[in-house]
Write an enzyme that holds these catalytic residues in place. Structure first.
Site, short mmCIF file in Angstrom:
data_model
loop_
_atom_site.label_atom_id
_atom_site.label_comp_id
_atom_site.label_asym_id
_atom_site.label_seq_id
_atom_site.Cartn_x
_atom_site.Cartn_y
_atom_site.Cartn_z
N HIS A 177 -15.00 -2.20 1.12
CA HIS A 177 -13.42 -1.87 1.05
C HIS A 177 -12.86 -2.67 0.32
CE1 HIS A 177 -10.81 0.91 2.88
NE2 HIS A 177 -9.73 -0.13 3.17
N TYR A 184 -0.45 -3.24 -2.46
CA TYR A 184 -0.96 -3.59 -3.98
C TYR A 184 0.28 -3.93 -4.95
CZ TYR A 184 -4.75 -0.92 -1.94
OH TYR A 184 -5.77 -0.51 -1.18
N HIS A 241 -4.64 8.91 -0.15
CA HIS A 241 -3.85 8.66 0.97
C HIS A 241 -3.02 9.68 1.07
CE1 HIS A 241 -4.41 4.04 0.88
NE2 HIS A 241 -5.32 4.62 1.66
N ARG A 298 -12.74 -1.60 -3.24
CA ARG A 298 -11.73 -0.45 -3.28
C ARG A 298 -10.28 -1.11 -3.32
NH1 ARG A 298 -10.23 4.65 -1.02
NH2 ARG A 298 -8.52 4.73 0.39
N ARG A 347 -14.13 5.05 -0.70
CA ARG A 347 -14.53 4.47 0.78
C ARG A 347 -16.07 4.62 0.69
NH1 ARG A 347 -10.26 7.91 2.01
NH2 ARG A 347 -8.27 6.63 3.22
N LYS A 388 -11.31 11.49 4.63
CA LYS A 388 -11.45 11.37 6.35
C LYS A 388 -11.16 12.68 6.81
CE LYS A 388 -10.29 6.61 6.74
NZ LYS A 388 -9.35 5.40 7.45
#
Length: 351
Positions: free
Chosen positions: A301, A336, A327, A304, A208, A232
């Protein structure tokens, strides 16, 4: 790096304007630790909400610092809904009716986080929480009404898949400067190695933007081919980097080592003869500039997404892609599989 630049400085500026209980929230989240970029983003939302309370005559103070806990607690459901509607209309006018949902959700999430803190995670001298009534529980975040097929279709044409990843980097390295003015060319040559290292790192790791900005010099090790990042919610992670980016990063390392500065950040910028860590905004601008010149204007992004799609196309493993992107589940990586399916259809048409 001077504290007069960056998120920490801006957070401290906001704290001078906020009521004490908002500052306690910020201090509490800093110990989690929530990333300083996330805290700054929440500060912007808190200021917006508190200013709206005054402007809407819910409160009547000379400045937002004077808004009391009782006034926060007494906000009605209808009043909070008015704020959400006000924000939705503002964002629709600014961004368009189909692109505002994420921004509005961020505003609501920030307000909910503050109210939850005041109602559940505070303690006064009597051992009671600051507030008992949580009006934000009555407001819900709206989920995006999009299927994965729709999102995949929206991304089609914006991803640099297959050989395009290499072609994009080679375009920036060899051809970009041919299309710009002499003034722009001078700036490009000054930052060329840095910008190529940034682009290649996005495309070889799936980081990110905030994660890339937060990398320090000693976080990246090309011998092991890994970089340490802060994900995050303040989670530390070690992320592998695809080998094709190493030459660009090595070139930048060599150029970076000749700059006399105490700034620890890997990616830096020279602003008004002051060396400082590069900002998220600057990276967004450079990604947009180069991608638009090459094919289509995209964001970090989107790069990404490009990396994740390419990795899934090679591995066919949602678990691998999920771990690489940081994640906590494989759910977000389902996108994806749909993009790869669309790419396969396009390839079949060319047979």
């Amino acid at each position: 790096m001077s504290e007069n630049h960056g998120y920490r400085y801006n957070v401290n500026k906001h704290m001078q304007e906020f009521p004490y209980y908002v500052n306690e929230y910020i201090q509490s989240k800093s110990t989690v630790p929530l990333s300083i970029a996330s805290i700054y983003a929440y500060c912007l939302e808190f200021k917006k909400y508190l200013q709206w309370m005054n402007e809407s005559n819910i409160t009547n103070h000379d400045n937002i610092k004077e808004i009391t806990l009782k006034e926060m607690e007494n906000v009605t459901k209808r009043e909070l809904e008015d704020f959400v509607l006000h924000e939705r209309l503002r964002l629709e006018a600014k961004c368009g009716s189909n692109t505002h949902t994420s921004a509005l959700n961020r505003s609501i999430a920030a307000i909910k986080s503050l109210y939850n803190y005041l109602c559940e995670q505070t303690e006064d001298i009597h051992g009671n929480t600051y507030m008992t009534r949580n009006v934000s529980r009555l407001i819900h975040i709206r989920k995006k009404s999009e299927t994965l097929h729709y999102r995949a279709a929206q991304l089609e044409g914006k991803l640099f898949l297959g050989d395009e990843t290499k072609a994009f980097l080679e375009f920036v390295e060899q051809d970009y400067e041919k299309s710009v003015s002499n003034r722009a060319k001078a700036s490009f040559k000054k930052n060329k190695k840095r910008d190529l290292a940034i682009l290649s790192l996005f495309l070889s790791s799936g980081l990110r933007c905030a994660e890339l900005v937060g990398i320090n010099l000693n976080d990246l090790n090309l011998i092991t081919g890994k970089v340490s990042v802060m994900r995050k919610e303040g989670k530390k992670d070690v992320v592998p980097i695809a080998h094709f980016s190493h030459k660009y990063i090595t070139d930048y390392f060599d150029a970076r080592s000749s700059i006399d500065t105490d700034v620890e950040a890997l990616f830096i910028t020279d602003y008004n003869q002051t060396i400082r860590k590069i900002s998220n905004a600057s990276i967004n601008k450079l990604v947009a500039k180069y991608s638009e010149a090459y094919k289509v204007r995209v964001t970090p992004h989107t790069l990404r997404h490009t990396f994740a799609t390419r990795l899934y196309n090679v591995s066919h493993s949602q678990v691998l892609v999920s771990n690489q992107l940081g994640h906590s589940s494989t759910k977000p990586t389902e996108l994806y599989t749909h993009i790869v399916s669309a790419e396969a259809k396009d390839a079949l048409r060319k047979l």
